[in-house]
Design an enzyme around this catalytic site. Structure first.
Site, short mmCIF file in Angstrom:
data_model
loop_
_atom_site.label_atom_id
_atom_site.label_comp_id
_atom_site.label_asym_id
_atom_site.label_seq_id
_atom_site.Cartn_x
_atom_site.Cartn_y
_atom_site.Cartn_z
N LYS A 31 -3.01 -58.88 38.44
CA LYS A 31 -1.39 -57.97 38.59
C LYS A 31 -2.06 -56.89 39.67
O LYS A 31 -3.10 -56.70 40.06
CB LYS A 31 -1.54 -57.16 37.25
CG LYS A 31 0.37 -56.05 37.02
CD LYS A 31 1.10 -57.05 36.62
CE LYS A 31 2.53 -56.64 37.08
NZ LYS A 31 3.46 -57.33 36.43
N ASP A 38 7.51 -57.58 40.60
CA ASP A 38 7.72 -56.70 39.55
C ASP A 38 8.56 -55.30 40.24
O ASP A 38 8.97 -55.36 41.14
CB ASP A 38 6.58 -56.17 39.29
CG ASP A 38 6.25 -55.28 37.62
OD1 ASP A 38 6.12 -55.70 36.28
OD2 ASP A 38 5.44 -54.13 37.93
N THR A 80 13.68 -62.86 33.01
CA THR A 80 13.02 -61.48 32.11
C THR A 80 13.56 -61.06 30.98
O THR A 80 13.90 -61.02 29.72
CB THR A 80 12.20 -61.00 33.08
OG1 THR A 80 11.43 -61.34 33.96
CG2 THR A 80 11.32 -59.57 32.25
N ASN A 86 16.48 -55.14 37.41
CA ASN A 86 16.13 -56.67 37.63
C ASN A 86 16.05 -57.18 35.96
O ASN A 86 17.45 -57.79 35.40
CB ASN A 86 14.98 -57.27 38.44
CG ASN A 86 15.48 -58.84 38.25
OD1 ASN A 86 14.05 -59.23 36.70
ND2 ASN A 86 15.95 -59.86 38.69
N SER A 90 8.32 -68.86 36.67
CA SER A 90 7.60 -68.40 37.61
C SER A 90 6.47 -70.02 37.42
O SER A 90 6.16 -69.94 38.37
CB SER A 90 6.48 -67.09 37.39
OG SER A 90 7.39 -66.43 37.88
P1 NDP Z 1 12.72 -52.73 38.92
O1 NDP Z 1 11.83 -52.03 39.46
O2 NDP Z 1 14.36 -54.01 39.15
O3 NDP Z 1 13.49 -52.04 38.36
C1 NDP Z 1 13.21 -50.65 37.47
C2 NDP Z 1 14.20 -50.09 36.96
O4 NDP Z 1 13.26 -48.86 35.79
C3 NDP Z 1 14.87 -48.95 37.69
O5 NDP Z 1 15.95 -48.69 37.21
C4 NDP Z 1 14.10 -47.95 38.11
O6 NDP Z 1 14.41 -46.91 38.01
C5 NDP Z 1 13.17 -47.71 36.46
N1 NDP Z 1 12.16 -46.96 36.16
C6 NDP Z 1 11.29 -47.21 37.65
N2 NDP Z 1 10.27 -46.58 36.73
C7 NDP Z 1 11.04 -46.03 36.18
C8 NDP Z 1 10.07 -43.77 35.06
N3 NDP Z 1 8.89 -43.82 35.74
N4 NDP Z 1 11.31 -43.30 34.79
C9 NDP Z 1 12.47 -43.80 34.41
N5 NDP Z 1 12.44 -45.07 35.14
C10 NDP Z 1 11.87 -45.77 35.70
O7 NDP Z 1 12.11 -53.51 38.15
P2 NDP Z 1 12.19 -54.76 36.75
O8 NDP Z 1 13.43 -54.40 36.18
O9 NDP Z 1 11.17 -55.99 37.55
O10 NDP Z 1 10.83 -54.07 35.75
C11 NDP Z 1 11.22 -53.08 34.79
C12 NDP Z 1 10.55 -53.44 33.51
O11 NDP Z 1 10.08 -54.78 33.57
C13 NDP Z 1 8.71 -53.19 34.16
O12 NDP Z 1 7.81 -52.54 32.84
C14 NDP Z 1 7.85 -54.41 34.59
O13 NDP Z 1 6.46 -54.24 34.82
C15 NDP Z 1 8.48 -55.02 33.04
N6 NDP Z 1 8.85 -57.00 33.82
C16 NDP Z 1 9.42 -56.90 34.42
C17 NDP Z 1 9.21 -58.64 34.81
C18 NDP Z 1 9.98 -59.67 36.52
O14 NDP Z 1 10.44 -60.41 36.32
N7 NDP Z 1 10.57 -58.30 37.02
C19 NDP Z 1 8.39 -59.91 34.12
C20 NDP Z 1 7.81 -58.68 33.11
C21 NDP Z 1 7.82 -57.70 33.03
P3 NDP Z 1 14.58 -46.17 39.39
O15 NDP Z 1 15.55 -47.06 40.69
O16 NDP Z 1 15.12 -44.51 39.59
O17 NDP Z 1 13.70 -46.12 39.76
#
Ligand code: NDP
Length: 451
Positions: free
Chosen positions: A130, A170, A213, A244, A383
Site C-alpha cells: 500500500k 484508493d 469493489t 468510488n 486489478s
Molecule cells: P474515494 O476517494 O472515491 O471516496 C472516499 C469517500 O469517503 C468520500 O466520500 C470521502 O468524503 C469519504 N471520506 C474519506 N475520508 C473520510 C473521513 N475521514 N471521514 C468521513 N468521510 C471520509 O475512495 P474510495 O471509494 O476508493 O475508498 C473508500 C474506502 O474503500 C477506503 O477505505 C478504501 O481504502 C477502501 N477501498 C477502496 C478500493 C477501491 O477500489 N477504490 C478497494 C478496496 C477498499 P470526502 O469527499 O469529503 O473526502
C-alpha cells in the site's frame, strides 16, 4: 478464550507495539488478526517455530520520500510519499495509493498488512502492499494534481514494476491521478508495462474495475444473506461515503431491489426517506466525480432528503449497512445503534471501518458481518484480472468480467464460511477470513525457508 491464549496474544501484541510505537491503526489491524490466528496455530508447531505471524507483521520494507511540487501561484509545496511493501510470498506486491491529509506510516502499514490477507483470499497470485501521500487533492486544480502526481512518481518508479509491485487507486486516487502517474512512469522508464492498475480503457485498463469493489461488497453481502435463505430485495440499506466504492455499492443495491437510504462524505450524511434511486445516484456521481462537490448539495436539490452535518449515518434504522468511507467510522456505540435499530447484516466496503469493540458488538449479536479483507476484495481481484489481460494483450468483455468477479466473490465467501463456521451454525466471517487468508501466505513462506 483460555488464559494462556489470551496471554500469548498480549505478549505478541506488546512486541508489535514496542517495535512500532504510536502506530495505532497498525496495532489495531494486527491485533484483529492475531486474536484469531494465535489460538488457531497453537497446535501447529511448524508455524510457531518459523515465527510466521511475527514475520507477516514486519513489512518487507517501508519507503518514505519527499515530494516537492509547485502550486499554481508558484509556491513550493512539500509532501511526504510512501510505499509499504508488506509481503510478496504469493506474488508481487499489490495495493492502492491513497492521497489524503491523514495519510501516515501507521495507516499505510495497516492497509498493507490487511492487503496481504485480502489478496490471498482472492485466490490470485498477489502479495500485499500500500502507499500514498499526505497530499490533499481537494481544492487543487488539475494542473496542481498533475504536478504532484509527476513528482510523486519520479521517486516511486524506482520501487515498483510489473513483476515487483503494482499500485492502484484508493481514497483520493482515481482515474485522473492514475493517468498522470502512469504518464510519468512511462516517460521515465520508456516502458509501457502493467505497472499500475485502474488505468483508463484507452491505455490498458479493464472494464468493470471502477465497479468492482462496490459491486463485490454487495455480492458478499448477498452471499451471506443467501446462506440464511434471505435476499437483498425489499431491504433498506445505510451506506457511508460517496466515492468510488460507495456509489457502486449503492448502484448494485438498487439493481437488487434494495432501498438506499444514506450516503455521506467528510462533511456529514444525507438521509433520503424515499430512497436514492438510479436517477438520483447518477446525479451524485456527477456531483462527486465531475463537479467534485459536497454531498450536502444533494439535500438542497432533492427535497425528500435531510443533510446531517458532521454525523455518520449509523443511527438511521436500516436492515443492512455498508460502510464505504474510511477506517474506524463505526464505533462501538454506532454498532450498538445499528443492532438496536434492527440491522441484520454489515458488509465492509471500506478498509477496517469498524473499531475492534464494534466488531465484538456485531459478533456477540450474531448478525452477519463481512469484514473488509473479504468483502471489499473485489477491487483488487479485478486489478488482478487487469494484470492478466495486460499480460495476454487482450481485453475481456464486461459480461465476462462481471461473471468472473461474481465467481471470485463467491469463492471468497465459501473459503471464509468454511473456516469460520461454528458448532451452532453461526459463521464468524472475521475468523474465517483471517484463517483462510493466513494459510496460503504462511505455507508459501514456509516453502522459502527463513528469508
Ligand atoms: P474515494 O476517494 O472515491 O471516496 C472516499 C469517500 O469517503 C468520500 O466520500 C470521502 O468524503 C469519504 N471520506 C474519506 N475520508 C473520510 C473521513 N475521514 N471521514 C468521513 N468521510 C471520509 O475512495 P474510495 O471509494 O476508493 O475508498 C473508500 C474506502 O474503500 C477506503 O477505505 C478504501 O481504502 C477502501 N477501498 C477502496 C478500493 C477501491 O477500489 N477504490 C478497494 C478496496 C477498499 P470526502 O469527499 O469529503 O473526502
Amino acid at each position: 478464550m483460555c488464559a494462556k491464549r489470551s496471554t500469548d496474544i498480549e505478549t505478541f501484541m506488546q512486541g508489535v507495539i514496542d517495535r512500532n510505537p504510536g502506530e495505532t491503526e497498525f496495532h489495531q489491524a494486527v491485533r484483529e488478526v492475531s486474536a484469531d490466528i494465535i489460538p488457531w496455530i497453537q497446535d501447529k508447531p511448524s508455524y510457531m517455530e518459523a515465527q510466521i505471524l511475527e514475520r507477516m507483521a514486519e513489512p518487507d520494507r517501508v519507503v518514505s520520500f519527499r515530494v516537492c511540487w509547485a502550486d499554481d501561484d508558484g509556491n513550493v509545496r512539500v509532501n511526504r510519499g510512501y510505499r509499504v511493501q508488506n509481503n510478496n510470498a504469493i506474488g508481487p506486491y499489490k495495493g492502492g495509493l491513497r492521497f489524503h491529509p491523514s495519510v501516515n506510516q501507521s495507516i499505510l502499514k495497516f492497509l498493507a498488512f490487511e492487503q496481504t490477507f485480502k489478496n490471498s483470499l482472492t485466490g490470485l497470485p498477489m502479495g500485499g502492499g500500500k502507499g500514498g501521500a499526505d497530499f490533499n487533492p481537494k481544492g487543487k486544480s488539475d494542473n496542481e494534481v498533475m504536478r504532484f502526481c509527476q513528482s510523486f512518481m519520479t521517486e516511486l518508479f524506482r520501487h515498483v514494476g510489473a513483476d515487483t509491485d503494482i499500485p492502484a487507486g484508493d481514497i483520493g486516487v482515481g482515474a485522473r491521478e492514475i493517468g498522470y502517474m502512469f504518464g510519468q512512469y512511462k516517460r521515465i522508464t520508456n516502458q509501457f508495462t502493467g505497472t499500475l492498475t485502474g488505468k483508463g480503457m484507452e491505455y490498458g485498463g479493464s472494464e468493470m474495475r471502477p465497479e468492482a469493489t462496490g459491486y463485490g461488497a454487495v455480492y458478499f453481502l448477498e452471499d451471506m444473506l443467501h446462506s440464511k435463505g434471505d435476499a437483498i430485495e425489499g431491504k433498506s440499506v445505510a451506506i457511508s461515503g460517496s466515492g468510488n466504492v460507495a456509489t457502486f455499492a449503492a448502484e448494485k443495491i438498487i439493481h437488487r431491489g434494495g432501498k438506499v437510504l444514506t450516503l455521506s462524505d467528510s462533511g456529514g450524511f444525507i438521509h433520503d426517506r424515499d430512497g436514492i434511486d438510479a436517477e438520483k445516484l447518477a446525479w451524485i456521481k456527477e456531483l462527486k466525480g465531475v463537479r467534485r462537490g459536497r454531498i450536502s448539495e444533494y439535500a438542497d436539490h432533492f427535497k425528500t432528503a435531510d443533510f446531517h452535518e458532521r454525523t455518520r449515518p449509523w443511527n438511521v434504522p436500516c436492515d443492512l449497512a455498508i460502510p464505504c468511507a474510511t477506517q474506524n467510522e463505526i464505533s462501538a456505540d454506532d454498532a450498538k445503534a445499528l443492532i438496536a435499530n434492527g440491522c441484520m447484516a454489515v458488509s465492509e466496503g471500506a478498509n477496517m471501518p469498524t473499531v475492534i469493540e464494534g466488531i465484538d458488538v456485531f459478533l456477540r449479536s450474531r448478525i452477519l458481518f463481512g469484514p473488509s479483507k473479504a468483502a471489499n476484495a473485489g477491487g483488487v481481484a479485478m486489478s488482478g484480472l487487469e494484470m492478466s489481460q495486460k499480460s495476454a494483450r487482450r481485453s475481456w468483455a464486461q459480461e465476462e468480467l462481471r461473471n468472473l468477479l461474481r465467481e471470485i466473490m463467491d469463492g471468497i465467501h465459501s473459503r471464509c464460511h468454511a473456516a469460520g463456521l461454528e458448532d451452532d451454525g453461526y459463521c464468524n466471517y472475521v475468523r474465517g477470513a483471517n484463517i483462510a487468508g493466513f494459510q496460503k501466505v504462511a505455507n508459501a513462506m514456509m516453502a522459502f525457508g527463513v528469508v
